[in-house]
Write a protein that holds these residues in place. Structure first.
Motif, PDB file in Angstrom:
ATOM      1  N   ALA A 162       0.840  -1.202   0.000  1.00 25.19           N
ATOM      2  CA  ALA A 162       0.000   0.000   0.000  1.00 25.19           C
ATOM      3  C   ALA A 162       0.874   1.250   0.000  1.00 25.19           C
ATOM      4  N   ALA A 163       0.271   2.339  -0.402  1.00 25.66           N
ATOM      5  CA  ALA A 163       0.970   3.623  -0.417  1.00 25.66           C
ATOM      6  C   ALA A 163       1.239   4.087   1.014  1.00 25.66           C
ATOM      7  N   PRO A 164       2.250   4.930   1.194  1.00 23.98           N
ATOM      8  CA  PRO A 164       2.530   5.417   2.545  1.00 23.98           C
ATOM      9  C   PRO A 164       1.393   6.301   3.064  1.00 23.98           C
ATOM     10  N   GLU A 165       1.152   6.228   4.374  1.00 19.82           N
ATOM     11  CA  GLU A 165       0.118   7.075   4.974  1.00 19.82           C
ATOM     12  C   GLU A 165       0.530   8.543   4.941  1.00 19.82           C
ATOM     13  N   TYR A 166       1.829   8.780   5.174  1.00 20.52           N
ATOM     14  CA  TYR A 166       2.347  10.151   5.157  1.00 20.52           C
ATOM     15  C   TYR A 166       3.672  10.188   4.411  1.00 20.52           C
ATOM     16  N   ILE A 167       3.951  11.353   3.819  1.00 21.53           N
ATOM     17  CA  ILE A 167       5.219  11.598   3.156  1.00 21.53           C
ATOM     18  C   ILE A 167       5.836  12.807   3.838  1.00 21.53           C
ATOM     19  N   ASP A 169       8.323  15.435   3.833  1.00 22.25           N
ATOM     20  CA  ASP A 169       9.105  16.076   2.781  1.00 22.25           C
ATOM     21  C   ASP A 169       9.977  17.169   3.386  1.00 22.25           C
ATOM     22  N   LEU A 170      11.218  16.825   3.717  1.00 24.41           N
ATOM     23  CA  LEU A 170      12.128  17.776   4.355  1.00 24.41           C
ATOM     24  C   LEU A 170      12.893  18.616   3.343  1.00 24.41           C
ATOM     25  N   CYS A 171      12.800  18.247   2.054  1.00 30.39           N
ATOM     26  CA  CYS A 171      13.548  18.980   1.032  1.00 30.39           C
ATOM     27  C   CYS A 171      12.645  19.608  -0.020  1.00 30.39           C
ATOM     28  N   ASN A 172      11.332  19.616   0.205  1.00 32.51           N
ATOM     29  CA  ASN A 172      10.359  20.193  -0.728  1.00 32.51           C
ATOM     30  C   ASN A 172      10.519  19.645  -2.140  1.00 32.51           C
ATOM     31  N   CYS A 173      10.666  18.330  -2.241  1.00 31.95           N
ATOM     32  CA  CYS A 173      10.841  17.722  -3.564  1.00 31.95           C
ATOM     33  C   CYS A 173       9.622  16.917  -4.009  1.00 31.95           C
ATOM     34  N   ALA A 174       8.689  16.685  -3.100  1.00 38.91           N
ATOM     35  CA  ALA A 174       7.489  15.917  -3.461  1.00 38.91           C
ATOM     36  C   ALA A 174       6.393  16.880  -3.912  1.00 38.91           C
ATOM     37  N   PRO A 175       5.602  16.489  -4.900  1.00 35.03           N
ATOM     38  CA  PRO A 175       4.500  17.356  -5.328  1.00 35.03           C
ATOM     39  C   PRO A 175       3.422  17.437  -4.250  1.00 35.03           C
ATOM     40  N   SER A 176       2.577  18.443  -4.362  1.00 36.41           N
ATOM     41  CA  SER A 176       1.497  18.599  -3.385  1.00 36.41           C
ATOM     42  C   SER A 176       0.634  17.349  -3.361  1.00 36.41           C
ATOM     43  N   ASP A 177       0.333  16.916  -2.176  1.00 29.69           N
ATOM     44  CA  ASP A 177      -0.410  15.677  -1.964  1.00 29.69           C
ATOM     45  C   ASP A 177      -1.025  15.796  -0.574  1.00 29.69           C
ATOM     46  N   SER A 178      -2.168  15.218  -0.384  1.00 29.32           N
ATOM     47  CA  SER A 178      -2.833  15.319   0.926  1.00 29.32           C
ATOM     48  C   SER A 178      -2.054  14.595   2.017  1.00 29.32           C
ATOM     49  N   ARG A 179      -1.107  13.739   1.635  1.00 28.52           N
ATOM     50  CA  ARG A 179      -0.290  13.011   2.621  1.00 28.52           C
ATOM     51  C   ARG A 179       1.034  13.696   2.900  1.00 28.52           C
ATOM     52  N   ARG A 180       1.382  14.700   2.131  1.00 31.97           N
ATOM     53  CA  ARG A 180       2.693  15.346   2.257  1.00 31.97           C
ATOM     54  C   ARG A 180       2.730  16.267   3.463  1.00 31.97           C
ATOM     55  N   ILE A 181       3.799  16.134   4.255  1.00 21.62           N
ATOM     56  CA  ILE A 181       4.015  16.981   5.428  1.00 21.62           C
ATOM     57  C   ILE A 181       5.359  17.673   5.252  1.00 21.62           C
ATOM     58  N   ARG A 182       5.327  19.008   5.322  1.00 28.48           N
ATOM     59  CA  ARG A 182       6.545  19.816   5.204  1.00 28.48           C
ATOM     60  C   ARG A 182       6.719  20.642   6.459  1.00 28.48           C
ATOM     61  N   HIS A 203      -0.136  10.123  14.915  1.00 32.82           N
ATOM     62  CA  HIS A 203      -0.861   9.014  15.544  1.00 32.82           C
ATOM     63  C   HIS A 203      -2.330   9.111  15.124  1.00 32.82           C
ATOM     64  N   PRO A 204      -2.983   7.994  14.808  1.00 36.01           N
ATOM     65  CA  PRO A 204      -4.368   8.045  14.333  1.00 36.01           C
ATOM     66  C   PRO A 204      -5.334   8.780  15.261  1.00 36.01           C
ATOM     67  N   ASP A 205      -5.086   8.741  16.558  1.00 37.78           N
ATOM     68  CA  ASP A 205      -5.965   9.454  17.493  1.00 37.78           C
ATOM     69  C   ASP A 205      -5.766  10.964  17.451  1.00 37.78           C
ATOM     70  N   HIS A 206      -4.666  11.426  16.849  1.00 35.81           N
ATOM     71  CA  HIS A 206      -4.339  12.852  16.869  1.00 35.81           C
ATOM     72  C   HIS A 206      -4.385  13.491  15.487  1.00 35.81           C
ATOM     73  N   LYS A 207      -4.964  12.823  14.530  1.00 34.68           N
ATOM     74  CA  LYS A 207      -4.998  13.346  13.158  1.00 34.68           C
ATOM     75  C   LYS A 207      -5.559  14.759  13.078  1.00 34.68           C
ATOM     76  N   GLN A 208      -6.566  15.062  13.897  1.00 31.64           N
ATOM     77  CA  GLN A 208      -7.166  16.404  13.870  1.00 31.64           C
ATOM     78  C   GLN A 208      -6.154  17.465  14.264  1.00 31.64           C
ATOM     79  N   LEU A 209      -5.240  17.124  15.163  1.00 32.89           N
ATOM     80  CA  LEU A 209      -4.262  18.102  15.633  1.00 32.89           C
ATOM     81  C   LEU A 209      -3.289  18.520  14.541  1.00 32.89           C
TER      82      LEU A 209
END
Length: 167
Positions: A109-114, A116-129, A151-157
């Motif tokens: 399966a695809a990763p839950e989160y990406i 991105d510490l170098c800003n090389c991934a395209p915009s995606d709902s899973r990308r975290i910079r 953590h799944p319990d803290h997704k809103q945060l």
């Protein structure tokens, strides 16, 4: 001496004499002080410029038992050593975002989160910079903060804080 012991034990066994065992009483387990979170199986991809930049994130994520894919654009031997030390899945320095996702779909399966510490991934709902507010915070602290937020319990945060940008 060992022969005498074995002979005596064999004699006791033959005579039907019960053997007494001494056991230490079991103590109820207590956790070390601190916050303890159990994570479900999660896959996280970390893109960074170098292994030292990725190290705090990879170590924190792997310490929580998460599956981590590491791709450093200039990682070299340091990235290889980091992956070996932590058990992360290492991708070559030249690996693109699309190639990593294709490999993930091939193995499951695809990763839950990406991360991105170098800003090389395209915009995606899973990308975290990292946001601009993160400049004054130590990378080790940011890594632990990120671990808590994904953590799944803290997704809103994750969407309510200012150290990381999602999307």
């Amino acid at each position: 001496m060992a022969d005498n012991y074995l002979e005596r034990k064999m004699e006791e066994h033959r005579s039907g004499k019960p053997t007494s065992y001494t056991t230490t009483p079991l103590r109820s387990g207590s956790l070390q002080p601190g916050l303890h979170l159990l994570y479900p199986t999660m896959k996280i991809a970390v893109f960074a410029l170098s292994a030292p930049q990725a190290q705090p994130y990879v170590e924190a994520l792997r310490a929580a038992g998460l599956n981590v894919a590491l791709c450093c654009s200039a990682g070299g031997k340091e990235a290889s050593a980091l992956a070996q030390k932590t058990g992360a899945r290492l991708y070559p320095d030249s690996c693109t975002y699309e190639r990593l996702l294709a490999d993930f779909s091939r193995i499951g399966a695809a990763p839950e989160y990406i991360v991105d510490l170098c800003n090389c991934a395209p915009s995606d709902s899973r990308r975290i910079r990292l946001s601009g507010h993160a400049d004054k915070t130590a990378p080790e602290v940011l890594a632990r903060e990120l671990l808590f937020l994904i953590h799944p319990d803290h997704k809103q945060l994750l969407s309510l804080q200012s150290l990381f940008t999602v999307g």
